[in-house]
Design an enzyme around this catalytic site. Sequence first.
Site, PDB file in Angstrom:
ATOM      1  N   SER A 190      14.399  32.031 -33.937  1.00 26.74           N
ATOM      2  CA  SER A 190      13.150  32.744 -33.554  1.00 26.74           C
ATOM      3  C   SER A 190      13.475  34.159 -34.109  1.00 26.74           C
ATOM      4  O   SER A 190      14.649  34.770 -34.135  1.00 26.74           O
ATOM      5  CB  SER A 190      12.999  32.827 -32.312  1.00 26.74           C
ATOM      6  OG  SER A 190      11.883  33.859 -31.871  1.00 26.74           O
ATOM      7  N   TYR A 231       7.670  37.076 -36.435  1.00 23.80           N
ATOM      8  CA  TYR A 231       6.884  38.355 -36.210  1.00 23.80           C
ATOM      9  C   TYR A 231       6.674  39.136 -36.968  1.00 23.80           C
ATOM     10  O   TYR A 231       7.341  40.400 -36.604  1.00 23.80           O
ATOM     11  CB  TYR A 231       6.725  38.623 -34.216  1.00 23.80           C
ATOM     12  CG  TYR A 231       6.545  37.301 -33.371  1.00 23.80           C
ATOM     13  CD1 TYR A 231       5.762  36.736 -33.294  1.00 23.80           C
ATOM     14  CD2 TYR A 231       7.697  36.875 -33.235  1.00 23.80           C
ATOM     15  CE1 TYR A 231       5.567  35.893 -32.554  1.00 23.80           C
ATOM     16  CE2 TYR A 231       7.255  35.846 -32.058  1.00 23.80           C
ATOM     17  CZ  TYR A 231       6.300  35.186 -31.710  1.00 23.80           C
ATOM     18  OH  TYR A 231       6.233  34.214 -30.654  1.00 23.80           O
ATOM     19  N   THR A 254       3.991  33.935 -37.886  1.00 22.80           N
ATOM     20  CA  THR A 254       3.650  32.896 -36.583  1.00 22.80           C
ATOM     21  C   THR A 254       2.616  34.111 -37.198  1.00 22.80           C
ATOM     22  O   THR A 254       2.392  35.657 -36.711  1.00 22.80           O
ATOM     23  CB  THR A 254       4.432  33.398 -35.143  1.00 22.80           C
ATOM     24  OG1 THR A 254       5.612  32.096 -35.494  1.00 22.80           O
ATOM     25  CG2 THR A 254       3.411  32.981 -34.336  1.00 22.80           C
ATOM     26  N   ARG A 258      -1.121  34.423 -19.234  1.00 18.65           N
ATOM     27  CA  ARG A 258       0.033  33.002 -18.521  1.00 18.65           C
ATOM     28  C   ARG A 258      -0.641  33.429 -16.773  1.00 18.65           C
ATOM     29  O   ARG A 258       0.847  34.537 -16.745  1.00 18.65           O
ATOM     30  CB  ARG A 258       1.481  33.430 -19.308  1.00 18.65           C
ATOM     31  CG  ARG A 258       1.165  32.797 -20.017  1.00 18.65           C
ATOM     32  CD  ARG A 258       2.556  33.029 -21.120  1.00 18.65           C
ATOM     33  NE  ARG A 258       2.242  33.049 -22.736  1.00 18.65           N
ATOM     34  CZ  ARG A 258       3.408  33.265 -23.970  1.00 18.65           C
ATOM     35  NH1 ARG A 258       4.266  34.244 -22.769  1.00 18.65           N
ATOM     36  NH2 ARG A 258       2.567  33.339 -24.623  1.00 18.65           N
ATOM     37  N   LYS A 309       2.420  29.631 -39.461  1.00 19.15           N
ATOM     38  CA  LYS A 309       2.044  28.652 -38.304  1.00 19.15           C
ATOM     39  C   LYS A 309       1.307  29.145 -36.719  1.00 19.15           C
ATOM     40  O   LYS A 309       0.870  30.639 -37.246  1.00 19.15           O
ATOM     41  CB  LYS A 309       3.867  29.200 -37.392  1.00 19.15           C
ATOM     42  CG  LYS A 309       3.705  28.286 -35.983  1.00 19.15           C
ATOM     43  CD  LYS A 309       4.971  28.748 -35.535  1.00 19.15           C
ATOM     44  CE  LYS A 309       5.118  27.543 -34.098  1.00 19.15           C
ATOM     45  NZ  LYS A 309       4.827  28.491 -33.268  1.00 19.15           N
ATOM     46  N   HIS A 346       0.478  27.046 -30.074  1.00 17.07           N
ATOM     47  CA  HIS A 346       1.328  27.747 -29.732  1.00 17.07           C
ATOM     48  C   HIS A 346       2.244  27.228 -28.520  1.00 17.07           C
ATOM     49  O   HIS A 346       2.644  27.778 -27.203  1.00 17.07           O
ATOM     50  CB  HIS A 346       1.564  29.287 -29.234  1.00 17.07           C
ATOM     51  CG  HIS A 346       2.404  30.240 -29.694  1.00 17.07           C
ATOM     52  ND1 HIS A 346       2.153  30.606 -30.812  1.00 17.07           N
ATOM     53  CD2 HIS A 346       3.437  31.026 -28.485  1.00 17.07           C
ATOM     54  CE1 HIS A 346       4.085  31.736 -30.607  1.00 17.07           C
ATOM     55  NE2 HIS A 346       4.286  31.586 -29.313  1.00 17.07           N
ATOM     56  N   ASP A 382       4.171  20.829 -34.428  1.00 16.38           N
ATOM     57  CA  ASP A 382       4.335  21.252 -33.213  1.00 16.38           C
ATOM     58  C   ASP A 382       3.246  20.408 -31.921  1.00 16.38           C
ATOM     59  O   ASP A 382       2.044  20.321 -32.145  1.00 16.38           O
ATOM     60  CB  ASP A 382       5.515  21.984 -33.137  1.00 16.38           C
ATOM     61  CG  ASP A 382       4.559  23.376 -33.119  1.00 16.38           C
ATOM     62  OD1 ASP A 382       3.135  23.615 -31.994  1.00 16.38           O
ATOM     63  OD2 ASP A 382       4.695  24.039 -32.896  1.00 16.38           O
ATOM     64  N   GLY A 417       3.340  18.674 -27.909  1.00 15.40           N
ATOM     65  CA  GLY A 417       2.892  17.921 -26.854  1.00 15.40           C
ATOM     66  C   GLY A 417       3.802  16.401 -27.402  1.00 15.40           C
ATOM     67  O   GLY A 417       3.396  15.679 -26.822  1.00 15.40           O
TER      68      GLY A 417
END
Length: 350
Positions: free
Chosen positions: A104, A127, A153, A162, A223, A247, A278, A280
């Site tokens: 990252s 990023y 990304t 959130r 992504k 994400h 990606d 789950g």
Amino acid sequence: MHEQLRQLRDRAEQIVAADMWSYLNRGSGDERTVQEAHDAWDRYRLRPRVLRDVAQVSTAVDLFGRWRTPIGVAPTAFHALLHADGEVATGAGASAAGAPMVVSSRATRRIEEVAAAVGGPWWFQVYLMRERAITGALIERAAAAGATAMVLTADTPYVGHRARSAARSRPLPLSDEQALTNMRDHLPADVADIWDAIDQRADLSLADIAWVAETSGLPVLVKGVLRTDDALACVEAGASGIWVSNHGGRQLDRAVPTAAALPEIVAAVGDSVPVVVDGGVRDGFDALTALALGARAVMLGRPIMWALAAGGRDAVSATLIELTAELRHAMGLAGAAQLADLAGSMVTGR
């Protein structure tokens, strides 16, 4: 969920501070996207082939690097908040398992240290920050350190709301020193607000794919793609790969599960570029389903963080090895001796 993952999650929850645990596991909004992620994979059923030679089953994959498994490590931030060795432990664990690793932009160990721990091919997650020069410097460093691909990304023009978090831009235990590990050397001398400078840009465009490719000299995967028209536009703009992701449910709540978006996007791009997914994935059967639906690699986020917190390098490695073993066993039972033998006809949504 694989029993080993369940045990790691429970152990990690006992170790990790409550605010950090919430930061790691929460989703945006009402967290519907998070809740639906694994169930979407679980709704698929398999149609195995018979009378196939599966005496030897290989999970090897060649995808901007060669690995022993297509189950890898998705980019996640701030590993040092979960284990003292941070991304160095994660990278070493991935390497021991022969798994892909994506580092990252917001890593808490220096890019060069992580690259040395991996000791082989790895990808760097990008990023686009408001201060573009910082992004460019990180890209150049990652390329010089041995990254074999860039992962742009694209689904984070700003951070999703959130609900389980306090109104703050970073988790409470994060120090400025940790947050700026890889950016400190590249801050402009006259920067007025450091945190504004390293925040994500909200004005991304398709032209940024070419900019990342030109700056790095490497292939670029985009992504955060959930639509076929976006996937095709990214390929047209120069993307070398598409990464189907929501994400981890941390951005737009009620976004479709990646298990639902993957088949459409694979069908749209065809063989023009590889597709990664990606979201789950919790066991080898989820991975088998994703690979049969056309993904070339399946990446894990939270499960790797649970493993890192619970047992560092060894737990990361053991998790990836165990899930790969489950994938290999399922492949054999499904009549696939290698990943290329997997096909959409082996999966049904009914």
